[in-house]
Motif scaffolding. Structure first.
Motif, mmCIF file in Angstrom:
data_model
loop_
_atom_site.group_PDB
_atom_site.id
_atom_site.type_symbol
_atom_site.label_atom_id
_atom_site.label_comp_id
_atom_site.label_asym_id
_atom_site.label_seq_id
_atom_site.Cartn_x
_atom_site.Cartn_y
_atom_site.Cartn_z
ATOM 1 N N ASP A 4 4.353 21.494 -17.658
ATOM 2 C CA ASP A 4 3.478 21.769 -16.521
ATOM 3 C C ASP A 4 2.455 22.854 -16.828
ATOM 4 O O ASP A 4 1.292 22.755 -16.424
ATOM 5 N N GLN A 5 2.871 23.910 -17.553
ATOM 6 C CA GLN A 5 1.948 25.011 -17.790
ATOM 7 C C GLN A 5 0.781 24.590 -18.676
ATOM 8 O O GLN A 5 -0.285 25.183 -18.631
ATOM 9 N N GLN A 6 0.970 23.553 -19.463
ATOM 10 C CA GLN A 6 -0.126 23.021 -20.260
ATOM 11 C C GLN A 6 -1.016 22.085 -19.459
ATOM 12 O O GLN A 6 -2.236 22.068 -19.625
ATOM 13 N N LYS A 57 -5.417 12.338 -6.781
ATOM 14 C CA LYS A 57 -4.395 13.296 -7.182
ATOM 15 C C LYS A 57 -3.706 12.841 -8.471
ATOM 16 O O LYS A 57 -3.532 11.639 -8.693
ATOM 17 N N ARG A 88 -0.201 13.110 -10.582
ATOM 18 C CA ARG A 88 1.203 13.504 -10.664
ATOM 19 C C ARG A 88 1.617 13.421 -12.129
ATOM 20 O O ARG A 88 1.452 12.385 -12.758
ATOM 21 N N SER A 89 2.135 14.517 -12.646
ATOM 22 C CA SER A 89 2.493 14.589 -14.058
ATOM 23 C C SER A 89 3.994 14.734 -14.211
ATOM 24 O O SER A 89 4.600 15.643 -13.643
ATOM 25 N N THR A 142 -1.379 21.971 -16.085
ATOM 26 C CA THR A 142 -1.952 22.519 -14.851
ATOM 27 C C THR A 142 -3.456 22.771 -14.940
ATOM 28 O O THR A 142 -4.196 22.401 -14.013
ATOM 29 N N PRO A 143 -3.993 23.402 -16.013
ATOM 30 C CA PRO A 143 -5.439 23.611 -16.065
ATOM 31 C C PRO A 143 -6.236 22.305 -16.022
ATOM 32 O O PRO A 143 -7.313 22.248 -15.412
ATOM 33 N N GLY A 157 -5.189 24.613 -21.892
ATOM 34 C CA GLY A 157 -3.774 24.271 -21.942
ATOM 35 C C GLY A 157 -3.162 24.418 -23.326
ATOM 36 O O GLY A 157 -1.993 24.112 -23.508
ATOM 37 N N ILE A 201 -5.194 19.352 -14.665
ATOM 38 C CA ILE A 201 -5.054 18.688 -13.366
ATOM 39 C C ILE A 201 -5.914 19.374 -12.306
ATOM 40 O O ILE A 201 -6.600 18.717 -11.514
ATOM 41 N N LYS A 202 -5.911 20.694 -12.302
ATOM 42 C CA LYS A 202 -6.723 21.428 -11.327
ATOM 43 C C LYS A 202 -8.200 21.126 -11.500
ATOM 44 O O LYS A 202 -8.932 20.896 -10.525
#
Length: 370
Positions: A69-71, A87, A89-90, A73-74, A317, A76-77
């Protein structure tokens, strides 16, 4: 490692802990540096209006990925800001797990992932053979390098290098090898202090394959010399943890995703280098599935990931963007400026990876005492 993206989390936790009280160095960063010409960004090539309208009606896209997720997130945002109404979803899965999950869901008639992202070349070859990748030609394709098209409908999202990582307290920077050949020469003096991951790890397998494609028997001799003095870990998590704690002085063919995390306290203990006698680049494949429930949203997502804007977000990311015009400390232009174009070992998804895999695995295991 089933999920190579777990490595940044393991590295950050383990190395930050190990850095407490260390006097190995005072650097706030620990990375190779070079002035890189990133070139000019090409014109934006979005999907057509009809595909975009259909994507907004679908409203979402489901991604199966080997990245945490931390990779993601940038990315997806930034995507959702640029594409309101769609949207993402990962779902993070192991490389083999995501392919198996998709096939099981399709067989049972259930909904499944719209897009798959994985570094597992052999897994992709089997998945392609099963007709599971939509033969979609993205508008970005005309502006991508040839190596970015891995198969019809399958693209390289990033070209991630593998690196050598060192414990600076055990092996000062001035003494650290810059090539695999140098590491082999030093191996007897580093007996038991060299770490590697098992060949079942997709990063190790891909990097070893790319290295041997260039060096052949000479490459095997280098690996066999190193292997006689090395230990093998199941995946990158235990490897970097033990390196931070001083069990290993050096590790090779480590996922390049860790580069973004070797800063501040971490950099007091650890540094890394690109291997100048050959830095393998491993493509992280991405494609739309043939049974996607949201095929148009999937195309919009893929199109954006391959765009300059998407590649810029990929850098945030920790991925390695390769498109011209993308400024990134960890981009392919930066790696090329350091090691030279001739020393980039660009991985492919050639069928020989699958057919030659058993022999490579057997010889690697013999070389490393497995």
């Amino acid at each position: 490692m089933r999920r190579t993206a777990l490595l940044p989390l393991a590295l950050t936790a383990a190395l930050t802990l190990a850095a407490c009280g260390s006097n190995a160095g005072d650097s706030t960063t620990s990375q190779p540096s070079a002035t890189a010409d990133v070139g000019q960004a090409s014109a934006v090539t979005p999907v057509d209006a009809a595909t975009l309208a259909a994507a907004k009606k679908e409203g979402e896209v489901l991604l199966y990925t080997n990245s945490e997720d931390q990779q993601m997130t940038p990315l997806i945002k930034a995507f959702e800001a640029a594409n309101p109404g769609i949207k993402v979803r990962s779902l993070t899965l192991g490389n083999k797990e995501m392919f198996q999950r998709y096939e099981t869901e399709v067989a049972s008639g259930g909904s499944t992932g719209d897009v798959i992202m994985s570094s597992d070349a052999v897994g992709w070859l089997s998945f392609l053979q099963g007709g599971n990748v939509l033969k979609y030609e993205d508008p970005n394709q005309a502006n991508l390098p040839d190596y970015a098209v891995l198969a019809p409908g399958l693209y390289a999202f990033s070209e991630d290098p593998v690196i050598a990582v060192f414990n600076k307290a055990l092996l000062p920077e001035a003494k650290q090898p810059k090539t695999m050949a140098e590491l082999a020469t030093m191996a007897p003096q580093l007996d038991g202090k060299i770490g590697a991951t098992d060949i079942s790890n997709v990063i190790q397998f891909g990097a070893t394959s790319a290295y041997l494609d260039k060096y052949g028997d000479a490459g095997w001799k280098t690996l066999e010399t190193i292997g006689a003095h090395a230990a093998v870990e199941s995946d990158n998590g235990p490897l970097v943890t033990k390196l931070a704690q001083g069990q290993y002085a050096a590790a090779f063919f480590v996922s390049g995703n860790v580069r973004a995390f070797i800063v501040d306290d971490v950099a007091k203990v650890v540094n890394y280098t690109y291997l100048t006698d050959g830095t393998p680049l491993l493509p992280r494949g991405i494609g739309v599935t043939t049974k996607a429930a949201h095929p148009n949203a999937a195309k919009v997502w893929l199109n954006w990931l391959l765009s300059v804007k998407g590649q810029e977000a990929a850098c945030q990311g920790g991925f390695t963007p390769y498109r011209d015009g993308v400024k990134c400390d960890f981009g392919l232009a930066q790696v090329t400026a350091i090691v030279g174009k001739d020393n980039l070992l660009v991985g492919t998804y050639d069928p020989s990876l699958a057919s030659g895999g058993p022999a490579l695995i057997s010889r690697f295991n013999k070389a490393f005492g497995r």
